[in-house]
Design a protein around this motif. Structure first.
Motif, PDB file in Angstrom:
ATOM      1  N   LYS A   1       0.633  -1.260   0.284  1.00  0.00           N
ATOM      2  CA  LYS A   1      -0.076   0.023  -0.033  1.00  0.00           C
ATOM      3  C   LYS A   1       0.734   1.206  -0.010  1.00  0.00           C
ATOM      4  N   ASN A   2       2.017   1.302   0.423  1.00  0.00           N
ATOM      5  CA  ASN A   2       2.990   2.189   0.482  1.00  0.00           C
ATOM      6  C   ASN A   2       3.202   2.728  -0.704  1.00  0.00           C
ATOM      7  N   VAL A   3       3.402   1.846  -1.524  1.00  0.00           N
ATOM      8  CA  VAL A   3       4.053   2.092  -3.053  1.00  0.00           C
ATOM      9  C   VAL A   3       2.784   2.640  -3.811  1.00  0.00           C
ATOM     10  N   ILE A   4       1.510   1.847  -3.645  1.00  0.00           N
ATOM     11  CA  ILE A   4       0.462   2.578  -4.510  1.00  0.00           C
ATOM     12  C   ILE A   4       0.202   4.141  -3.843  1.00  0.00           C
ATOM     13  N   THR A   5       0.376   4.553  -2.514  1.00  0.00           N
ATOM     14  CA  THR A   5       0.304   5.638  -2.183  1.00  0.00           C
ATOM     15  C   THR A   5       1.187   6.672  -2.678  1.00  0.00           C
TER      16      THR A   5
ATOM     17  N   THR B   1      10.512  -0.010  -0.566  1.00  0.00           N
ATOM     18  CA  THR B   1       9.711  -1.345  -0.818  1.00  0.00           C
ATOM     19  C   THR B   1       9.663  -1.441  -2.266  1.00  0.00           C
ATOM     20  N   ALA B   2       9.358  -0.460  -3.159  1.00  0.00           N
ATOM     21  CA  ALA B   2       9.088  -0.371  -4.457  1.00  0.00           C
ATOM     22  C   ALA B   2       9.997  -1.330  -5.245  1.00  0.00           C
TER      23      ALA B   2
ATOM     24  N   VAL C   1       5.778   3.483 -10.358  1.00  0.00           N
ATOM     25  CA  VAL C   1       6.518   4.114  -9.396  1.00  0.00           C
ATOM     26  C   VAL C   1       8.123   4.065  -9.359  1.00  0.00           C
ATOM     27  N   CYS C   2       8.508   2.697  -9.570  1.00  0.00           N
ATOM     28  CA  CYS C   2       9.743   2.199  -9.833  1.00  0.00           C
ATOM     29  C   CYS C   2      10.584   2.992 -10.850  1.00  0.00           C
ATOM     30  N   SER C   3      10.106   3.360 -12.009  1.00  0.00           N
ATOM     31  CA  SER C   3      10.703   4.035 -13.184  1.00  0.00           C
ATOM     32  C   SER C   3      10.840   5.623 -12.545  1.00  0.00           C
ATOM     33  N   ILE C   4       9.965   5.869 -11.770  1.00  0.00           N
ATOM     34  CA  ILE C   4      10.274   7.503 -11.443  1.00  0.00           C
ATOM     35  C   ILE C   4      11.176   7.332 -10.153  1.00  0.00           C
ATOM     36  N   LEU C   5      11.268   6.576  -9.143  1.00  0.00           N
ATOM     37  CA  LEU C   5      12.218   6.560  -8.107  1.00  0.00           C
ATOM     38  C   LEU C   5      13.672   6.083  -8.461  1.00  0.00           C
ATOM     39  N   HIS C   6      13.562   4.949  -9.349  1.00  0.00           N
ATOM     40  CA  HIS C   6      15.072   4.423  -9.299  1.00  0.00           C
ATOM     41  C   HIS C   6      15.485   4.580 -10.981  1.00  0.00           C
ATOM     42  N   ASP C   7      14.642   4.846 -11.952  1.00  0.00           N
ATOM     43  CA  ASP C   7      14.837   4.946 -13.323  1.00  0.00           C
ATOM     44  C   ASP C   7      15.060   6.470 -13.862  1.00  0.00           C
ATOM     45  N   GLY C   8      14.859   7.454 -13.127  1.00  0.00           N
ATOM     46  CA  GLY C   8      14.748   8.669 -13.427  1.00  0.00           C
ATOM     47  C   GLY C   8      13.722   9.406 -14.453  1.00  0.00           C
ATOM     48  N   MET C   9      12.881   8.460 -14.714  1.00  0.00           N
ATOM     49  CA  MET C   9      11.586   8.922 -15.373  1.00  0.00           C
ATOM     50  C   MET C   9      10.795   9.978 -14.833  1.00  0.00           C
TER      51      MET C   9
END
Length: 331
Positions: A188-192, A282-283, A303-311
């Motif tokens: 739920k934290n990732v979806i949030t 967690t993502a 979410v991962c693409s934003i947090l870790h891939d710079g998108m």
């Protein structure tokens, strides 16, 4: 009952304040400087400066002292430090049962907390459970009505602990589905974060409702694949926790999403928050598991693409919106 609460962050402090009205509470922090602050001010200035710590709460930085003669250990440290705490407990040879309130996956191996417990203790060596549900720490500290789920494979233990921890403003339900309760609390934290991005971009209530609904589907898909039960995801530890964190202004993970939408970097955001936002860590573990189990989780991927891939956040949202139409219910 003598309670040892391990972790003097927001959640640990809130539980100490709430439960000290009915139990003898020892609150442990690993930082000597933090202990000095707590003892000098009788308040946790980092989290709850307006909530005094009563004299009934004993403060210590000694783990052995915190665990001495305890009837129950409540572990509320960030999930990344959960394994270290368990190994320390094992070395001290504490026989008291353990309940944890950590939400997330162990970052290196993408393990849920109960799996970390299994790595440290044999199956019959530790009586344990997990507590989770829609619960902002500040509201628990204020004594506002809150309902949580306590899950354990030991029915007698979960019923006994629910009765001990239950009060008129802290309602405890029991469950046997530890996997489902842990999975709901983690994902739920990732979806949030996604919901916060949507709100920050001004996409409105319709978009937020869609993200919550489709996010619940992602939580359920992965949770079922891991062995969780459908009814858990429809309850407090599933949809209840998801609704709270996606819509409440006290949510740190929602705040991360809002700041990402404003164009801030994740490094600057975490420095600004000053507190742990578990969804950030967690993502990647969730995405790793979803690919391993062949579970479709497009919101998590975005979410991962934003947090870790710079998108850029806007580009990630547009990618989500441009996906081809699908059947709604597809587990």
């Amino acid at each position: 009952m003598n309670l040892a609460i391990l972790g003097a962050g927001a959640w640990g402090t809130a539980l100490a304040i709430n439960l000290s009205a009915r139990h003898q509470v020892t609150l442990w922090t690993k930082e000597a400087g933090h202990l000095s602050e707590l003892m000098t001010n009788r308040a946790n200035l980092s989290f709850f400066p307006d909530f005094p710590l009563s004299d009934a709460i004993y403060l210590t930085a000694s783990l052995a002292e915190a665990l001495e003669n305890t009837d129950l250990v409540l572990i509320v440290v960030p999930v990344a430090g959960f394994g270290d705490i368990l190994r320390s407990i094992a070395k001290i040879n504490v026989k008291a049962p353990v309940i944890w309130g950590c939400k997330g996956f162990e970052p290196k191996a993408a393990k849920l907390p109960h799996q970390v417990v299994a790595d440290v203790f044999s199956d019959n060596e530790l009586t344990c459970g997990v507590i989770s549900g829609p619960s902002f720490a500040e509201e628990v500290a204020r004594g506002l009505p809150t309902a949580l789920t306590l899950a354990s494979e030991n029915d007698d233990f979960s019923r006994e602990m629910a009765n001990q921890l239950h009060s008129k403003n802290l309602r405890i339900y029991t469950s046997r589905d530890m996997i489902g309760v842990e999975t709901g609390g983690a994902i739920k934290n990732v979806i949030t974060i996604a919901a916060g991005i949507s709100d920050g971009m001004g996409y409105g209530h319709n978009a937020r409702a869609a993200l919550i609904t489709r996010g619940l589907m992602e939580i359920t898909r992965l949770g079922l694949a891991l062995g969780g039960k459908m009814e858990t995801f429809m309850g407090l530890a599933g949809v209840g926790d998801l609704l709270l964190t996606c819509t409440g202004d006290l949510s740190r993970n929602r705040r991360v999403g809002l700041l990402l939408a404003a164009g801030k970097s994740i490094g600057d955001i975490l420095n600004e928050l000053g507190h742990v936002a578990e969804g950030v860590h967690t993502a990647q573990a969730v995405l790793q598991l979803s690919r391993k189990l062949n579970v479709n989780m497009p919101i998590t991927e975005a979410v991962c693409s934003i947090l870790h891939d710079g998108m850029p956040a806007r580009a990630a949202v547009e990618t989500l919106l441009n996906r081809e139409p699908k059947t709604e219910i597809c587990l």
